[in-house]
Motif scaffolding. Structure first.
Motif, PDB file in Angstrom:
ATOM      1  N   VAL A   1     -26.691 -57.428 -90.696  1.00 41.27           N
ATOM      2  CA  VAL A   1     -27.039 -56.048 -91.068  1.00 41.27           C
ATOM      3  C   VAL A   1     -27.957 -56.041 -92.289  1.00 41.27           C
ATOM      4  CG1 VAL A   1     -26.136 -53.844 -91.917  1.00 41.27           C
ATOM      5  CG2 VAL A   1     -24.919 -55.080 -90.103  1.00 41.27           C
ATOM      6  N   LEU A   2     -27.615 -56.851 -93.278  1.00 37.71           N
ATOM      7  CA  LEU A   2     -28.389 -56.878 -94.521  1.00 37.71           C
ATOM      8  C   LEU A   2     -29.811 -57.381 -94.301  1.00 37.71           C
ATOM      9  CD1 LEU A   2     -25.655 -58.160 -96.991  1.00 37.71           C
ATOM     10  CD2 LEU A   2     -26.768 -55.922 -97.039  1.00 37.71           C
ATOM     11  N   ILE A   3     -29.977 -58.394 -93.452  1.00 37.65           N
ATOM     12  CA  ILE A   3     -31.339 -58.918 -93.239  1.00 37.65           C
ATOM     13  C   ILE A   3     -32.182 -57.887 -92.495  1.00 37.65           C
ATOM     14  CG2 ILE A   3     -31.030 -60.081 -91.000  1.00 37.65           C
ATOM     15  CD1 ILE A   3     -32.918 -61.393 -94.110  1.00 37.65           C
ATOM     16  N   ILE A   4     -31.552 -57.074 -91.623  1.00 43.53           N
ATOM     17  CA  ILE A   4     -32.278 -55.983 -90.960  1.00 43.53           C
ATOM     18  C   ILE A   4     -32.713 -54.950 -91.996  1.00 43.53           C
ATOM     19  CG2 ILE A   4     -32.044 -54.036 -89.363  1.00 43.53           C
ATOM     20  CD1 ILE A   4     -30.200 -55.840 -87.676  1.00 43.53           C
ATOM     21  N   VAL A   5     -31.810 -54.633 -92.934  1.00 47.54           N
ATOM     22  CA  VAL A   5     -32.147 -53.693 -94.007  1.00 47.54           C
ATOM     23  C   VAL A   5     -33.295 -54.234 -94.847  1.00 47.54           C
ATOM     24  CG1 VAL A   5     -31.315 -52.583 -96.125  1.00 47.54           C
ATOM     25  CG2 VAL A   5     -29.834 -52.680 -94.105  1.00 47.54           C
ATOM     26  N   VAL A   6     -33.256 -55.533 -95.156  1.00 43.14           N
ATOM     27  CA  VAL A   6     -34.321 -56.164 -95.945  1.00 43.14           C
ATOM     28  C   VAL A   6     -35.669 -56.011 -95.240  1.00 43.14           C
ATOM     29  CG1 VAL A   6     -35.238 -58.370 -96.770  1.00 43.14           C
ATOM     30  CG2 VAL A   6     -32.842 -57.809 -97.129  1.00 43.14           C
ATOM     31  N   ILE A   7     -35.695 -56.287 -93.948  1.00 41.66           N
ATOM     32  CA  ILE A   7     -36.948 -56.216 -93.181  1.00 41.66           C
ATOM     33  C   ILE A   7     -37.516 -54.801 -93.192  1.00 41.66           C
ATOM     34  CG2 ILE A   7     -37.943 -56.381 -90.867  1.00 41.66           C
ATOM     35  CD1 ILE A   7     -35.941 -58.711 -90.368  1.00 41.66           C
ATOM     36  N   PHE A   8     -36.663 -53.814 -92.866  1.00 41.31           N
ATOM     37  CA  PHE A   8     -37.153 -52.437 -92.795  1.00 41.31           C
ATOM     38  C   PHE A   8     -37.474 -51.878 -94.180  1.00 41.31           C
ATOM     39  CE2 PHE A   8     -35.475 -52.557 -88.480  1.00 41.31           C
ATOM     40  CZ  PHE A   8     -36.455 -51.836 -87.800  1.00 41.31           C
TER      41      PHE A   8
ATOM     42  N   ILE B   1     -40.888 -53.061 -94.952  1.00 42.60           N
ATOM     43  CA  ILE B   1     -41.873 -52.344 -94.147  1.00 42.60           C
ATOM     44  C   ILE B   1     -42.116 -50.956 -94.730  1.00 42.60           C
ATOM     45  CG2 ILE B   1     -42.305 -51.260 -91.901  1.00 42.60           C
ATOM     46  CD1 ILE B   1     -40.797 -53.622 -90.633  1.00 42.60           C
ATOM     47  N   PHE B   2     -41.026 -50.240 -95.032  1.00 41.89           N
ATOM     48  CA  PHE B   2     -41.147 -48.893 -95.584  1.00 41.89           C
ATOM     49  C   PHE B   2     -41.845 -48.908 -96.942  1.00 41.89           C
ATOM     50  CE2 PHE B   2     -37.088 -47.692 -93.091  1.00 41.89           C
ATOM     51  CZ  PHE B   2     -37.848 -47.421 -91.968  1.00 41.89           C
ATOM     52  N   SER B   3     -41.493 -49.887 -97.778  1.00 41.95           N
ATOM     53  CA  SER B   3     -42.111 -49.987 -99.102  1.00 41.95           C
ATOM     54  C   SER B   3     -43.615 -50.225 -98.987  1.00 41.95           C
ATOM     55  CB  SER B   3     -41.464 -51.127 -99.897  1.00 41.95           C
ATOM     56  OG  SER B   3     -42.095 -51.281-101.155  1.00 41.95           O
ATOM     57  N   PHE B   4     -43.987 -51.126 -98.080  1.00 43.23           N
ATOM     58  CA  PHE B   4     -45.408 -51.433 -97.884  1.00 43.23           C
ATOM     59  C   PHE B   4     -46.159 -50.206 -97.376  1.00 43.23           C
ATOM     60  CE2 PHE B   4     -48.840 -52.636 -94.991  1.00 43.23           C
ATOM     61  CZ  PHE B   4     -49.649 -53.373 -95.841  1.00 43.23           C
ATOM     62  N   ARG B   5     -45.567 -49.492 -96.412  1.00 45.44           N
ATOM     63  CA  ARG B   5     -46.227 -48.322 -95.847  1.00 45.44           C
ATOM     64  C   ARG B   5     -46.365 -47.199 -96.871  1.00 45.44           C
ATOM     65  NH1 ARG B   5     -46.215 -47.464 -90.173  1.00 45.44           N
ATOM     66  NH2 ARG B   5     -45.479 -45.327 -90.501  1.00 45.44           N
ATOM     67  N   GLN B   6     -45.335 -47.006 -97.683  1.00 42.92           N
ATOM     68  CA  GLN B   6     -45.414 -45.960 -98.707  1.00 42.92           C
ATOM     69  C   GLN B   6     -46.470 -46.308 -99.758  1.00 42.92           C
ATOM     70  OE1 GLN B   6     -44.250 -43.247 -98.033  1.00 42.92           O
ATOM     71  NE2 GLN B   6     -42.035 -43.021 -98.094  1.00 42.92           N
TER      72      GLN B   6
END
Length: 284
Positions: free
Chosen positions: A200-207, A210-215
């Motif tokens: 679960v945590l590695i999925i959170v890390v990935i997203f 992604i969200f940080s980069f997009r923002q």
């Protein structure tokens, strides 16, 4: 032999954590400054509060009804911050409030949109934008969007780039702790809990990354604008004599897709694409 392997694994994990933390700090280097901000959910209102002296003065003028003078002070502060490479979502928010009070709807929306760009999770700013949109003449229906894209965007807009990066770093550190428990715990239940929690945590890390980069990309590569002229023709090509597609009015938001000399190709919410003179709008 097993003890040596454990030490190697631990050393590797701590090195990865160190590099990930440094990388995240680099990725969150969005220059913002949120000093002197007082917000509430009512449109164009400020509560009295602390902050820099100059912003307290602006708040006092705003509360006394001298909105033009408050705008002058806030605009000067904005220019001073921009000269230092800084932007403040709170300052933009207060400028939006002040411009709304003097009925300059286009500028009010411009500054609210800038505030939202820096702090996409702020509900007060979203509320104010929704209210301002009721005052804008153009009521353009939004083209259909795939529901997963809407959900993805809604989750992304919960936090700013910096906040998502922080979530990513914390989640990664917790993931590493789960790895330690998985490799070194003697209990089967602990290993299982660490394994599934780690997934679960590695999925959170990935997203989160992604969200940080997009923002951050949205802040660095701004491709939206607000119509500032009372009314402006949207034409089929970058020529004053070309076919008129529609008329847009002050406060309408557009997406900039291309530029050609003093013209910008823009797209509106219903998917229509055309050209507008650059001087008629302002980039968010």
């Amino acid at each position: 032999m097993m003890s040596v392997m454990k030490r190697v694994i631990l050393s590797y994990i701590f090195i990865v954590v160190a590099f990930a933390t440094v990388g995240a700090q680099d990725s969150t280097d969005v220059k913002t400054d949120s000093t002197g901000t007082v917000r509430n959910t009512a449109i164009a209102e400020n509560k009295p509060g602390g902050g820099k002296a100059i912003l307290e003065e602006a708040n006092a003028l705003y509360n006394s009804g001298d909105f033009r003078k408050a705008i002058e002070i806030l605009e000067n502060e904005k220019d001073a911050q921009k000269s230092q490479g800084l932007e403040s979502s709170g300052l933009y928010y207060n400028l939006g409030n002040s411009y709304f009070r003097v009925n300059e709807i286009a500028k009010a929306r411009l500054y609210y949109e800038r505030a939202l760009l820096l702090d996409p999770g702020d509900r007060d700013t979203r509320h104010n934008i929704d209210y301002v949109m009721t005052k804008i003449e153009d009521k353009i229906p939004v083209a259909d969007t795939f529901f997963l894209s809407i959900w993805f965007g809604a989750i992304q807009n919960l936090f700013s780039s910096n906040s998502w990066a922080t979530i990513g770093v914390v989640s990664f550190i917790l993931f590493v702790l789960c790895l330690v428990l998985f490799f070194f715990s003697r209990y089967i239940l602990t290993k299982k809990a660490a394994f599934y929690t780690g997934i679960v945590l590695i999925i959170v890390v990935i997203f989160a990354n992604i969200f940080s980069f997009r923002q951050k990309s949205r802040i660095e590569h701004r491709d939206t604008a607000i119509i500032m002229a009372a009314s402006v023709p949207m034409v089929s090509s970058p020529d004053i004599n070309s076919k008129e597609l529609t008329i847009l009015h002050a406060g309408t938001k557009v997406t900039v897709t291309k530029e050609d000399r003093s013209w910008l190709e823009v797209e509106i919410d219903n998917g229509t694409v055309g050209w507008i003179q650059r001087e008629k709008l302002e980039i968010i």
